[in-house]
Design an enzyme around this catalytic site. Structure first.
Site, PDB file in Angstrom:
ATOM      1  CG  PHE A   1      15.546   6.719 -11.685  1.00 17.42           C
ATOM      2  CD1 PHE A   1      15.590   7.508 -10.542  1.00 17.42           C
ATOM      3  CD2 PHE A   1      14.441   6.816 -12.509  1.00 17.42           C
ATOM      4  CE1 PHE A   1      14.547   8.377 -10.230  1.00 17.42           C
ATOM      5  CE2 PHE A   1      13.394   7.677 -12.206  1.00 17.42           C
ATOM      6  CZ  PHE A   1      13.449   8.464 -11.065  1.00 17.42           C
TER       7      PHE A   1
ATOM      8  CG  ASP B   1      12.477   0.124 -15.456  1.00 20.52           C
ATOM      9  OD1 ASP B   1      11.928   0.653 -16.447  1.00 20.52           O
ATOM     10  OD2 ASP B   1      12.568   0.702 -14.356  1.00 20.52           O
TER      11      ASP B   1
ATOM     12  CE  LYS C   1      10.661   8.025 -17.776  1.00 17.06           C
ATOM     13  NZ  LYS C   1       9.995   9.051 -16.981  1.00 17.06           N
TER      14      LYS C   1
END
Length: 401
Positions: A142, A227, A256
């Site tokens: 994801f 990531d 984030k």
């Protein structure tokens, strides 16, 4: 008492596109690891904005940085410099041990940036023929929801009805070094992986996997792009999840928690030989690296430089995993994760992950399901051992009820 939750949920249902299926809680206030809904009910937040709130809700230092910057300047665009920009890039580059930083806003933007930079590096530095660059990714990944990113997703919900898809990606099983080696050829410019797969259910790869990825990329002249949008910035007990194996990727993709739960901030960090391939006008973002974002992110970097959030995630995370481990065979079939991050598989004969989330909510704990009967737990790093006990005790009640 007047019920404010029901009409608020109904209004959201009536006026918003149904791209999410949120729990029926309407949050009005928050502080630390706790949130309060419109009817005054308090909940322990065990999701932390998918790790965007690593430092808790309304962290005083981050809120102070935002307030101070709000009184000065919030946006200039990248047409001009501002006094927070250079210091932010400098401080984040040093945290990452890299030469250069390119700030963006969302995680998906940062991943898109990494893809574009990897391709350009492949053409300009590695010498891949124009238009033939390939990037190897892992199944179950994801990385975001843009058209290009969902082109290499293996989640049917992410892909259905969004084609045609962007070519140039090869998907291999997560954790399988032999399959990765076989997928790399002379057209490969990068390997893009999550050090721990979050959305897939907090999947930790086999020991030595990241070390093997690093060795393959070095040996085959391919960029290792990590990531770390969910796994990075303290969540796993280290600054980066890659640190657990002492591995340094060629490019970090961050987001984030970099914005402290205050503003969206993302970035990629790499060497001058990688990010230096970009030239003015080739890639950008109006809001990327804006003064407000940089001021907050500088405060985030300062927190991480103390090492305290990482140490807390390691210490309290060990308690979390020890407590969760006692529930395996008592309603849980498996527990995975690292630091203050756990994926727990509920016996599907008992209930779905959604049902478990709803029952936890009724007991004052907020968590999120994924892929059927899996729950993800990722409380803010400011959570206490006593609060962890509260959450695990509530889960034990749900599993035995």
């Amino acid at each position: 008492m007047t019920d404010r939750t029901t009409p608020a949920v109904a209004e959201a249902e009536r006026w918003t596109a149904h791209n999410y299926h949120p729990l029926p809680v309407v949050i009005a206030e928050a502080e630390g690891a706790w949130v309060t809904d419109v009817d005054g009910r308090r909940y322990l937040d065990c999701l932390a904005g998918y790790s965007a709130l690593n430092f808790g809700h309304r962290h005083p230092g981050l809120v102070a940085a935002a307030r101070e910057q709000l009184d000065r300047v919030t946006l200039t665009s990248r047409a001009f410099l501002h006094d927070q920009f250079g210091p932010f890039c400098h401080e984040l580059a040093e945290l990452c041990g890299k030469d250069l930083v390119l700030p963006m806003n969302t995680g998906a933007e940062a991943v898109e940036t990494a893809i574009k930079v990897s391709r350009k590096w492949g053409y300009k530095v590695k010498g891949v023929p124009d238009g033939r660059a390939t990037i190897v990714v892992a199944d179950g990944n994801f990385h975001g929801r843009t058209t290009t990113i969902v082109s290499f997703s293996t989640d049917p919900d992410a892909r259905a009805d969004y084609g045609p898809f962007t070519p140039g990606f090869r998907i291999v099983p997560y954790g399988d070094l032999d399959a990765l080696a076989a997928a790399i050829d002379e057209t490969t410019v990068a390997v893009l992986v999550e050090p721990i797969q979050g959305e897939a259910g907090v999947l930790v790869p086999p020991a030595g996997y990241l070390t093997g990825v690093r060795a393959l990329c070095t040996g085959r002249n391919v960029l290792f792009v990590a990531d770390e949008i969910q796994s990075g910035l303290g969540r796993t007990g280290d600054t980066f999840a890659c640190d657990d194996e002492g591995v340094v990727p060629d490019m970090y993709v961050l987001g984030k928690a970099l914005g402290g739960g205050v503003v969206p901030v993302s970035a990629v960090a790499a060497s001058r030989g990688v990010l230096g391939v970009l030239r003015p006008g080739e890639h950008g973002s109006t809001f990327g690296g804006n003064p407000l974002a940089c001021a907050v992110a500088r405060a985030v970097v300062a927190l991480l430089n103390t090492g305290e959030p990482q140490a807390r995630a390691k210490e309290v995370g060990a308690h979390l995993h020890a407590r969760l481990g006692t529930l395996v065979g008592k309603g849980l079939t498996a527990v995975r994760g690292r630091g203050l991050w756990a994926g727990i598989d509920i016996d599907p004969a008992l209930m779905t992950g959604r049902e478990a989330s709803e029952r936890l909510m009724a007991r004052g704990v907020l968590a999120k399901d994924t892929h059927g009967s899996t729950l993800r737990l990722a409380p803010p790093l400011v959570v206490t051992r006593e609060e962890i006990d509260l959450a695990v005790d509530a889960l034990a009640e749900v599993l035995s009820s």
